[in-house]
Design an enzyme around this catalytic site. Structure first.
Site, PDB file in Angstrom:
ATOM      1  CE  LYS A 193      -3.570   2.441   2.580  1.00  0.00           C
ATOM      2  NZ  LYS A 193      -4.611   2.376   3.623  1.00  0.00           N
ATOM      3  CE  LYS A 246      -6.046   2.014  -0.537  1.00  0.00           C
ATOM      4  NZ  LYS A 246      -6.484   2.054   0.821  1.00  0.00           N
TER       5      LYS A 246
END
Ligand code: PBG
Length: 320
Positions: A193, A246
């Site tokens: 992330k 992400k």
């Protein structure tokens, strides 16, 4: 004379479909939902046209629609009724998230429920953990994340998705779940992330923007890709069942590298800013929304994703 002509197999839609390498399906989607306190609430998020914050009653009705479209899963995010220094609303069994998870599980038992585990929506300072001065205290935060994960599993979540980026959280959460006998609750870790500007509309939607500084001490530097493999390996060793990457749109290279390095299922998160850009351009008539959405989602799968968390899920399900 040209002997080899790649165009030959592009000559008709049926022929193209026979040689198509990647197929997008409604079964690839996870729809992110925002739940709030109150009754009969359905308020549109201004920076995310088409996406709403729902009270638990309306969230249940909406979950039925999602399931009827064939979408297999939802991810639940919440806006708490109160915030404090440690984010205790995140494990309060009376918070909208816990109530929504149990109500949706009861009404639509087959729908897979993913619980987002983080503290930033719940802390008064908006950071993803317990503070020590201006530093997010990693190890002290782990105990809090364990409580959030267990509370969501107790509510009926099938998958726990930690998005905080503390070190060691996958092992800590696995341990807490197993201790409480939730051996079949999976962990989808936000393994890779990045600290991204593309989360802007989400922070507005979930009121989770940090009150000072940014998240660069814990989320990854978008300039790095080898580090993605390190994070993925670590989360596998700690017991993750599914790895998430992400954001998605500008990160196909990362997805493809992680895909080559592991046999674990990969999810990508097509985040709020990516959604908002497409919506804004479509509303201006600058792009064809349907074409751009189907293309983007297909390319995420082509890069190596097995599943896609996306705010476009309902539209895409209708188009497919
Ligand atoms: C919470 C969290 C964020 C997102 C998912 N979980 C925001 C952040 O990390 O700042 C972003 C999702 C999106 O932009 O759609 N930590």
């Amino acid at each position: 004379m040209i002997k080899i002509r790649p165009r030959r197999i592009r000559i008709s839609e049926n022929l193209r479909s026979m040689v198509r390498e990647t197929n997008l399906s409604v079964k690839d989607f996870i729809y992110p939902m925002f739940v709030v306190a109150g009754e009969n609430v359905r308020e549109e998020i201004s920076s995310m046209p088409g996406c709403c914050r729902f009270s638990v009653d309306n969230a249940v009705e909406f979950a039925k629609e999602i399931s009827a479209l064939g979408i297999p899963a939802v991810e639940i995010f919440g806006l708490p009724e109160y915030k404090d220094e440690i984010g205790s609303g995140a494990w309060d069994m009376n918070s909208p998230v816990q109530r929504a998870i149990s109500a949706i599980k009861k009404a639509v038992p087959d729908l897979v429920i993913v619980g987002d585990v983080c503290l930033c929506q719940y802390t008064s300072h908006g950071h993803c953990g317990k503070l020590c001065g201006e530093y997010v205290d990693n190890d002290a935060t782990l105990e809090l994340l364990q409580k959030v994960a267990v509370s969501q599993a107790e509510s009926g979540a099938d998958i726990i998705a930690p998005s905080d980026m503390m070190d060691g959280r996958v092992a800590a959460i696995r341990d807490a779940l197993d201790t409480k006998n939730f051996v079949n609750v999976s962990i989808m870790s936000y393994a890779v992330k990045y600290a991204s500007g593309f989360y802007g509309p989400f922070r507005d939607a979930a009121h989770g923007a940090p009150k000072f500084g940014d998240r660069k001490q814990y989320q990854m530097d978008f300039a790095n890709s080898r580090e993605a493999l390190k994070e993925a390996e670590l989360d596998i060793s700690e017991g993750a069942d599914i790895l998430m990457i992400k954001p998605a749109l500008a990160y196909g290279d990362i997805v493809s590298k992680v895909r080559a390095a592991t046999n674990y299922p990969i999810a990508v998160y097509n985040v709020s800013g990516e959604y908002a850009m497409v919506k804004a351009a479509a509303q201006n008539g600058w792009i064809d929304e349907k074409k751009v959405v189907i293309e983007s989602l297909t390319c995420m799968k082509r890069a190596g994703a097995d599943m896609i968390i996306t705010y476009h899920a309902l539209d895409a399900a209708n188009w497919l």
